[in-house]
Write an enzyme that holds these catalytic residues in place. Structure first.
Site, PDB file in Angstrom:
ATOM      1  CB  ILE A   1      -9.520  -3.197  -7.853  1.00 15.02           C
ATOM      2  CG1 ILE A   1     -10.821  -3.315  -8.837  1.00 15.02           C
ATOM      3  CG2 ILE A   1      -9.695  -2.209  -6.960  1.00 15.02           C
ATOM      4  CD1 ILE A   1     -12.019  -3.695  -7.972  1.00 15.02           C
TER       5      ILE A   1
ATOM      6  CB  SER B   1      -4.568  -4.329  -2.568  1.00 21.05           C
ATOM      7  OG  SER B   1      -3.402  -3.913  -2.418  1.00 21.05           O
ATOM      8  CE  LYS B   2      -4.045   2.981   2.516  1.00 22.21           C
ATOM      9  NZ  LYS B   2      -2.736   3.992   2.812  1.00 22.21           N
TER      10      LYS B   2
ATOM     11  CB  CYS C   1       4.207  -4.434  -2.229  1.00 21.03           C
ATOM     12  SG  CYS C   1       3.112  -2.955  -3.077  1.00 21.03           S
TER      13      CYS C   1
ATOM     14  CG  ASP D   1       3.037  -8.994  -1.659  1.00 23.06           C
ATOM     15  OD1 ASP D   1       2.394  -8.550  -0.845  1.00 23.06           O
ATOM     16  OD2 ASP D   1       3.164  -8.296  -2.763  1.00 23.06           O
TER      17      ASP D   1
ATOM     18  CG  HIS E   1      -0.588 -10.959  -5.070  1.00 29.70           C
ATOM     19  ND1 HIS E   1      -0.361  -9.537  -4.584  1.00 29.70           N
ATOM     20  CD2 HIS E   1      -0.544 -11.695  -4.068  1.00 29.70           C
ATOM     21  CE1 HIS E   1      -0.381  -9.459  -3.438  1.00 29.70           C
ATOM     22  NE2 HIS E   1      -0.223 -10.607  -2.755  1.00 29.70           N
ATOM     23  CD  GLU E   2      -3.376  -9.005  -9.411  1.00 28.69           C
ATOM     24  OE1 GLU E   2      -4.515  -8.602  -8.869  1.00 28.69           O
ATOM     25  OE2 GLU E   2      -2.299  -8.823  -9.136  1.00 28.69           O
TER      26      GLU E   2
ATOM     27  NE  ARG F   1       1.044  -6.515   2.748  1.00 33.65           N
ATOM     28  CZ  ARG F   1       1.748  -6.521   1.460  1.00 33.65           C
ATOM     29  NH1 ARG F   1       1.333  -5.606   0.561  1.00 33.65           N
ATOM     30  NH2 ARG F   1       2.790  -7.213   1.333  1.00 33.65           N
ATOM     31  N   GLY F   2      -4.293  -6.463   5.139  1.00 35.09           N
ATOM     32  CA  GLY F   2      -5.445  -5.501   5.217  1.00 35.09           C
ATOM     33  C   GLY F   2      -6.688  -6.113   5.089  1.00 35.09           C
TER      34      GLY F   2
END
Length: 276
Positions: free
Chosen positions: A83, A85-86, A184, A191, A223-224, A252-253
């Site tokens: 998914i 992230s934002k 990112c 990150d 990240h993954e 973040r967020g």
């Protein structure tokens, strides 16, 4: 090549919707990055999970009184999608002015929506702030390699050629570093993460591992995929009997992302670090 997240809300101005809107969730197929790493989604060389922790979760009781909680989401590493992230954050914020009769209803709603988007069952756990506070702050296992002397000059892309091992000596060891950083791939934002490597195989030179991790410093990826790349590079080098690689990234967020990849079933607890 256009990144799979280019059409997502990431890096764009977005309206924050405060009423339940599951359509905000934006899936990104893992297939593109798997292919880039030479992986076949039907025959992955690891098992794993992506732990997402949400620190900005709130909803309304039928009385109109708000509730706050901390949520843990466990997304299988072999799910067809991740998914963005934002979009995840926008979706979670859409619960802010939505009424639910119970914590169980919130948990069931989250599990249903997220599972539908990633394509596999997502485990959801909601906890009160008191529960999380009682757990305290975790520390990473094994030897910290951050004080080792290294010389680094390249930061633009991962350099597996920096890794060294003694193929004639087999050992079991656990090493960790807090110096992992990548960017990112869409926004260029940094990150920050901590990484653990636990293996049984050819003896890895800890200083070479540190230099290799620092080479990710300007690398642009999610990240993954960073963790999967590290897992694969170490697997090729060490010919291990067992290998576990996981990262604990800074949030973040209101969300942090923590990918775990291993040759064995994942049993690690999702304990947050000082920076988390």
């Amino acid at each position: 090549m256009q990144h799979p997240a280019e059409h997502s809300p990431l890096g764009k101005s977005s309206q924050y919707i405060a009423e339940y809107s599951p359509e905000l969730l934006f899936p990104i197929s893992r297939t593109t990055k798997w292919a880039e790493l030479g992986l076949d989604g039907a025959n992955l060389p690891y098992q794993g999970v992506d732990y997402w922790n949400c620190y900005e979760l709130s909803w309304l009781l039928p009385s109109g009184k708000p509730v706050v909680a901390i949520a843990e989401f466990a997304i299988p590493a072999d799910s067809p999608n991740i998914i963005e992230s934002k979009s995840f954050k926008l979706y979670l914020n859409s619960l802010n002015q939505t009424m639910f009769t119970s914590w169980d209803e919130v948990q069931a709603t989250l599990a249903s929506d997220l599972s539908a988007v990633v394509g596999k069952p997502v485990a959801v756990r909601l906890r009160s702030l008191a529960e999380v506070a009682e757990e305290g702050v975790a520390t990473l296992p094994g030897q910290c390699i951050d004080e080792l002397e290294i010389s680094v000059s390249q930061y633009d892309h991962p350099q597996p050629e920096l890794l060294r091992c003694d193929a004639g000596r087999v050992e079991e060891a656990c090493l960790h570093s807090h110096l992992l950083k990548s960017n990112c791939p869409v926004t260029g934002q940094p990150d920050w993460g901590s990484l653990v490597v636990h293996y049984q195989g050819a003896a890895l030179d800890p200083a070479s591992l540190l230099a290799y991790l620092v080479s990710f410093r300007q690398h642009a990826d999610f990240h993954e995929q960073c963790v999967e790349r590290i897992f694969l590079d170490l697997q090729r080098l060490l010919n291990p009997q067992s290998l576990t690689v996981y990262a604990r990234y800074v949030r973040r967020g209101g969300l942090d992302i923590n990918p775990y990849r291993s040759t064995a079933a994942i049993t690690s607890e999702n304990g947050r670090l000082a920076r988390q």
